[in-house]
Design an enzyme around this catalytic site. Structure first.
Site, PDB file in Angstrom:
ATOM      1  N   GLN A 199       0.405 -21.444 -83.315  1.00 16.82           N
ATOM      2  CA  GLN A 199       1.311 -22.089 -84.259  1.00 16.82           C
ATOM      3  C   GLN A 199       2.478 -22.728 -83.519  1.00 16.82           C
ATOM      4  O   GLN A 199       3.005 -22.175 -82.557  1.00 16.82           O
ATOM      5  CB  GLN A 199       1.821 -21.052 -85.262  1.00 16.82           C
ATOM      6  CG  GLN A 199       2.435 -21.642 -86.501  1.00 16.82           C
ATOM      7  CD  GLN A 199       2.512 -20.629 -87.631  1.00 16.82           C
ATOM      8  OE1 GLN A 199       1.672 -19.747 -87.746  1.00 16.82           O
ATOM      9  NE2 GLN A 199       3.512 -20.761 -88.477  1.00 16.82           N
ATOM     10  N   SER A 213      -1.831 -16.319 -79.452  1.00 12.65           N
ATOM     11  CA  SER A 213      -1.571 -15.828 -80.802  1.00 12.65           C
ATOM     12  C   SER A 213      -2.687 -16.282 -81.748  1.00 12.65           C
ATOM     13  O   SER A 213      -3.837 -15.878 -81.603  1.00 12.65           O
ATOM     14  CB  SER A 213      -0.188 -16.305 -81.265  1.00 12.65           C
ATOM     15  OG  SER A 213       0.154 -15.713 -82.489  1.00 12.65           O
ATOM     16  N   LEU A 214      -2.376 -17.152 -82.702  1.00 15.32           N
ATOM     17  CA  LEU A 214      -3.389 -17.697 -83.607  1.00 15.32           C
ATOM     18  C   LEU A 214      -4.587 -18.254 -82.843  1.00 15.32           C
ATOM     19  O   LEU A 214      -5.738 -18.151 -83.292  1.00 15.32           O
ATOM     20  CB  LEU A 214      -2.770 -18.804 -84.456  1.00 15.32           C
ATOM     21  CG  LEU A 214      -3.750 -19.664 -85.255  1.00 15.32           C
ATOM     22  CD1 LEU A 214      -4.336 -18.872 -86.402  1.00 15.32           C
ATOM     23  CD2 LEU A 214      -3.093 -20.945 -85.719  1.00 15.32           C
ATOM     24  N   ARG A 260      -3.766 -14.466 -93.143  1.00 14.35           N
ATOM     25  CA  ARG A 260      -2.845 -13.999 -92.095  1.00 14.35           C
ATOM     26  C   ARG A 260      -1.496 -14.689 -92.225  1.00 14.35           C
ATOM     27  O   ARG A 260      -0.436 -14.060 -92.142  1.00 14.35           O
ATOM     28  CB  ARG A 260      -3.456 -14.269 -90.722  1.00 14.35           C
ATOM     29  CG  ARG A 260      -2.627 -13.849 -89.500  1.00 14.35           C
ATOM     30  CD  ARG A 260      -3.422 -14.208 -88.243  1.00 14.35           C
ATOM     31  NE  ARG A 260      -2.801 -13.783 -86.982  1.00 14.35           N
ATOM     32  CZ  ARG A 260      -2.045 -14.558 -86.222  1.00 14.35           C
ATOM     33  NH1 ARG A 260      -1.773 -15.799 -86.603  1.00 14.35           N
ATOM     34  NH2 ARG A 260      -1.539 -14.097 -85.089  1.00 14.35           N
ATOM     35  N   HIS A 274       5.040 -11.234 -84.133  1.00 14.46           N
ATOM     36  CA  HIS A 274       4.759 -10.375 -82.970  1.00 14.46           C
ATOM     37  C   HIS A 274       5.875  -9.370 -82.684  1.00 14.46           C
ATOM     38  O   HIS A 274       6.282  -9.174 -81.542  1.00 14.46           O
ATOM     39  CB  HIS A 274       4.450 -11.228 -81.738  1.00 14.46           C
ATOM     40  CG  HIS A 274       3.246 -12.096 -81.925  1.00 14.46           C
ATOM     41  ND1 HIS A 274       1.972 -11.582 -82.024  1.00 14.46           N
ATOM     42  CD2 HIS A 274       3.135 -13.433 -82.083  1.00 14.46           C
ATOM     43  CE1 HIS A 274       1.124 -12.582 -82.213  1.00 14.46           C
ATOM     44  NE2 HIS A 274       1.795 -13.709 -82.274  1.00 14.46           N
ATOM     45  N   GLN A 303      -2.578  -7.502 -82.263  1.00 15.52           N
ATOM     46  CA  GLN A 303      -1.676  -8.565 -81.799  1.00 15.52           C
ATOM     47  C   GLN A 303      -0.628  -8.961 -82.837  1.00 15.52           C
ATOM     48  O   GLN A 303       0.362  -9.616 -82.507  1.00 15.52           O
ATOM     49  CB  GLN A 303      -2.460  -9.811 -81.352  1.00 15.52           C
ATOM     50  CG  GLN A 303      -3.277 -10.493 -82.417  1.00 15.52           C
ATOM     51  CD  GLN A 303      -3.226 -12.014 -82.369  1.00 15.52           C
ATOM     52  OE1 GLN A 303      -2.463 -12.617 -83.118  1.00 15.52           O
ATOM     53  NE2 GLN A 303      -4.026 -12.627 -81.528  1.00 15.52           N
TER      54      GLN A 303
END
Length: 310
Positions: free
Chosen positions: A9, A89-90, A114, A198, A247
């Site tokens: 993102q 991440s994503l 999510r 996170h 994560q």
């Protein structure tokens, strides 16, 4: 040895994927599948915007996975095959679609949820993130610990040497930024984000997402995916899902991911999808690496030419 890496993102931009879809059948088919899976025209949102809708987390996440998957399929159809996969991440979801761990449809629906879960976990304005530049990881962690005062603030993205993002309660992030400056940080830059990703404030999102992920039909990855959670290659479906669950509240260990890839023999990184953020980070981590960015049709041509695929 080649690794595909997938952005997270923040890499979204109106127009992403449009040039690829115009030229490549694999890309058009991917966007058709994405639209059908989501019951909306995510392709039109990618190609035309509006920008304010594309930046909403619940749309940003599936949009980026769709674009990354489309670009990866175009590359593979032209003979470029990675030995390893990773995502920021994503982007780890895009990696698992490429690895066959998750179907595209399941991944898209899951990341849309999510995004919703992450946004709902913390009231808008209550959390914050900031990039700490020019300070090593141990001192950033020290700044967070000394500034917490009973609130949550912690390293969230360990991106590259001297580039670490912190996340948590807004006041605690501001205090940690001040403490980081006092410890020698060159700059502290507040980030325009909708939630503090996170960190432990995302625990409600992690719990909801875990139920969704553990209900999916998954396969063992056909290509190892080096996880954000622990920088370890995931080679089976169960470990892959556990890493995706973990994560949500854990820091993204991107520097460690790249160093693990290098230790496995990777010397060529292809950033697949929108933007070139990861390319810049990789160059800071491994100056000997060859780094390519595939965001459009010219990027595909360049990758095919540079990698001498015949």
């Amino acid at each position: 040895m080649i690794a595909f890496v997938f952005p997270g993102q923040g890499s979204q931009q109106v127009g992403m994927g449009r040039a690829l879809a115009k030229r490549f059948r694999e890309c058009r088919e991917t966007f058709e599948q994405a639209d059908a899976a989501l019951g909306m025209s995510i392709s039109r949102l990618c190609f035309e915007g509006p920008a304010d809708q594309l930046t909403l987390t619940e749309y940003t996440q599936p949009a980026l996975v769709a674009v990354s998957t489309a670009a990866a399929r175009v590359l593979r159809a032209r003979g470029i095959q990675p030995a390893f996969l990773a995502g920021h991440s994503l982007g780890e979801y895009s990696a698992h679609v490429a690895a066959g761990t998750l179907s595209l449809a399941d991944a898209l629906r899951t990341v849309r949820s999510r995004g919703r879960y992450m946004q709902a976990a913390v009231p808008v304005g209550a959390g914050a993130m900031a990039a700490v530049l020019g300070l090593d990881a141990a001192l950033v962690a020290q700044a967070c610990a000394e500034a917490a005062q009973g609130q949550i603030v912690s390293p969230a993205n360990l991106n590259a040497p001297g580039q670490i993002v912190i996340a948590g309660a807004r006041a605690a992030v501001e205090r940690a930024g001040d403490r980081a400056r006092a410890l020698g940080a060159r700059r502290v830059v507040p980030l325009a984000v909708s939630a503090p990703f996170h960190c432990a404030l995302m625990q409600p999102a992690q719990e909801r997402l875990a139920l969704d992920l553990r209900g999916l039909v998954v396969s063992d990855p056909t290509v190892p995916v080096v996880a954000n959670l622990d920088a370890e290659p995931k080679r089976d479906g169960a470990a892959s899902i556990a890493a995706l669950v973990g994560q949500v509240t854990a820091p993204v260990r991107w520097e460690e991911v790249v160093r693990r890839l290098a230790s496995e023999g990777v010397d060529t990184y292809v950033e697949v999808g929108s933007g070139s953020v990861l390319s810049g980070l990789i160059r800071k981590i491994d100056r000997s690496a060859r780094v390519l960015s595939v965001t459009d049709s010219a990027g595909v041509d360049d990758a095919v030419s540079v990698l001498d695929i015949s």
